[in-house]
Design a protein around this motif. Structure first.
Motif, short mmCIF file in Angstrom:
data_model
loop_
_atom_site.label_atom_id
_atom_site.label_comp_id
_atom_site.label_asym_id
_atom_site.label_seq_id
_atom_site.Cartn_x
_atom_site.Cartn_y
_atom_site.Cartn_z
N THR A 1 12.06 -3.85 1.87
CA THR A 1 11.15 -3.27 0.88
C THR A 1 11.97 -2.39 -0.04
O THR A 1 13.05 -1.91 0.32
CB THR A 1 10.03 -2.44 1.55
OG1 THR A 1 10.60 -1.31 2.21
CG2 THR A 1 9.22 -3.28 2.53
N TYR A 2 11.45 -2.18 -1.25
CA TYR A 2 12.21 -1.48 -2.29
C TYR A 2 11.32 -0.47 -3.01
O TYR A 2 10.16 -0.75 -3.28
CB TYR A 2 12.75 -2.48 -3.32
CG TYR A 2 13.52 -3.62 -2.72
CD1 TYR A 2 14.87 -3.49 -2.41
CD2 TYR A 2 12.89 -4.84 -2.45
CE1 TYR A 2 15.57 -4.54 -1.85
CE2 TYR A 2 13.59 -5.89 -1.88
CZ TYR A 2 14.93 -5.74 -1.59
OH TYR A 2 15.62 -6.78 -1.03
N SER B 1 0.82 -1.22 0.00
CA SER B 1 0.00 0.00 0.00
C SER B 1 0.85 1.26 0.00
O SER B 1 0.43 2.30 -0.49
CB SER B 1 -0.93 0.01 1.21
OG SER B 1 -1.88 -1.01 1.10
N SER B 2 2.06 1.16 0.54
CA SER B 2 2.97 2.30 0.58
C SER B 2 3.55 2.63 -0.79
O SER B 2 4.18 3.67 -0.97
CB SER B 2 4.13 1.99 1.53
OG SER B 2 4.89 0.89 1.03
N GLY B 3 3.38 1.73 -1.77
CA GLY B 3 3.98 1.91 -3.09
C GLY B 3 5.31 1.19 -3.22
O GLY B 3 5.86 1.07 -4.32
N ARG B 4 5.85 0.69 -2.13
CA ARG B 4 7.11 -0.04 -2.15
C ARG B 4 6.85 -1.49 -2.52
O ARG B 4 5.72 -1.95 -2.51
CB ARG B 4 7.81 0.09 -0.80
CG ARG B 4 8.23 1.56 -0.53
CD ARG B 4 8.99 1.74 0.74
NE ARG B 4 10.29 1.09 0.75
CZ ARG B 4 11.41 1.56 0.22
NH1 ARG B 4 11.39 2.73 -0.41
NH2 ARG B 4 12.55 0.91 0.31
N HIS B 5 7.92 -2.19 -2.88
CA HIS B 5 7.82 -3.59 -3.31
C HIS B 5 8.53 -4.49 -2.31
O HIS B 5 9.50 -4.09 -1.68
CB HIS B 5 8.46 -3.76 -4.70
CG HIS B 5 7.70 -3.03 -5.76
ND1 HIS B 5 6.92 -3.68 -6.69
CD2 HIS B 5 7.58 -1.70 -6.05
CE1 HIS B 5 6.36 -2.79 -7.51
NE2 HIS B 5 6.76 -1.58 -7.12
N GLU C 1 14.54 0.44 -7.36
CA GLU C 1 15.61 -0.15 -6.55
C GLU C 1 15.50 -1.66 -6.39
O GLU C 1 16.29 -2.26 -5.68
CB GLU C 1 15.59 0.46 -5.14
CG GLU C 1 15.80 1.94 -5.09
CD GLU C 1 15.58 2.48 -3.68
OE1 GLU C 1 15.04 1.76 -2.81
OE2 GLU C 1 15.94 3.65 -3.45
N MET C 2 14.52 -2.29 -7.02
CA MET C 2 14.27 -3.71 -6.80
C MET C 2 15.40 -4.59 -7.33
O MET C 2 15.93 -4.32 -8.41
CB MET C 2 12.98 -4.14 -7.50
CG MET C 2 11.73 -3.65 -6.84
SD MET C 2 10.28 -4.25 -7.70
CE MET C 2 10.27 -3.15 -9.11
N PRO C 3 15.72 -5.66 -6.61
CA PRO C 3 16.67 -6.63 -7.16
C PRO C 3 16.09 -7.29 -8.41
O PRO C 3 14.86 -7.41 -8.53
CB PRO C 3 16.82 -7.67 -6.04
CG PRO C 3 16.10 -7.14 -4.86
CD PRO C 3 15.25 -6.00 -5.29
N GLU C 4 16.94 -7.70 -9.32
CA GLU C 4 16.47 -8.28 -10.59
C GLU C 4 15.54 -9.46 -10.38
O GLU C 4 14.54 -9.60 -11.10
CB GLU C 4 17.68 -8.71 -11.44
CG GLU C 4 18.43 -7.56 -12.05
CD GLU C 4 19.60 -8.03 -12.91
OE1 GLU C 4 19.53 -9.15 -13.46
OE2 GLU C 4 20.56 -7.26 -13.03
N GLU C 5 15.87 -10.34 -9.41
CA GLU C 5 15.04 -11.53 -9.21
C GLU C 5 13.63 -11.17 -8.75
O GLU C 5 12.67 -11.84 -9.09
CB GLU C 5 15.70 -12.53 -8.25
CG GLU C 5 15.99 -12.01 -6.86
CD GLU C 5 17.31 -11.27 -6.71
OE1 GLU C 5 17.66 -10.98 -5.55
OE2 GLU C 5 17.99 -10.96 -7.71
#
Length: 193
Positions: free
Chosen positions: A170-171, A24-28, A175-179
């Protein structure tokens, strides 16, 4: 309850999910805590609420007149906190984008309020709920949540008491890792991001 006991409650009802989730924060995140599942059993919800009440110092607990939660996520735990504290519980909702009281809910000027959430990541929903409570005449004296996933960094502007701190990373979208980025995204939260 210890952190492991709380996580065991989540695991027992398949509420600790793994995959790629947009919070909900928009982060992954690769992990999602589905509090609606852990709270769907009234006995479990009551156990968690009783444990959460014990995290709040007695001098604050005895001042609480009302519990207010942001809809949707905080509804059940807020209700159980009201039951445990023996005070009324109500909620704020966003019919047009900002939190407000509806359904005949109202606060008396100066009533002492505990704002209660299910999961806190950035604290945005909680802070917005606190603004609505204060605007309605209440005085938020503390905030609580089942889970703090902010790594202890959240600032609610009032004393904050989580049942457990779970620090799954969280990312931000870039900024998310590729996997993680390679997995399909699920959006299980209640807020449109």
């Amino acid at each position: 309850m210890t952190e492991e006991e709380v996580l065991a409650e989540f695991r027992a009802c398949h509420a600790l999910l793994e995959g790629h989730f947009k919070l909900s924060s928009g982060r992954h995140s690769a992990h999602y805590l589905q509090c609606a599942r852990v709270l769907m059993n009234a006995e479990r919800a009551g156990r968690l609420a009783r444990a959460l009440v014990q995290k709040i110092p007695r001098e604050l607990r005895t001042q609480i007149d009302k519990v207010v939660s942001p809809a949707m996520g905080g509804l059940i735990i807020g209700h159980e906190m009201g039951r445990t504290l023996e005070v009324d519980a109500m909620f704020v909702e966003r019919p047009s984008g900002t939190f407000e009281f509806r359904r005949g809910f109202a606060l008396k000027e100066g009533e002492k309020v505990l704002m209660c959430e299910d999961v806190v990541t950035t604290g945005l929903s909680g802070r917005e709920a606190i603004e609505a409570i204060n605007a309605a005449g209440g005085e938020v004296i503390a905030a609580c949540a089942l889970v703090d996933r902010s790594a202890g960094e959240v600032d609610m502007g009032v004393p904050f008491f989580p049942l457990v701190e779970i620090n799954f990373p969280t990312y931000a979208p870039g900024e998310m890792p590729e996997e993680l980025a390679a997995l399909p995204v699920e959006k299980p939260g209640s807020r449109k991001a």
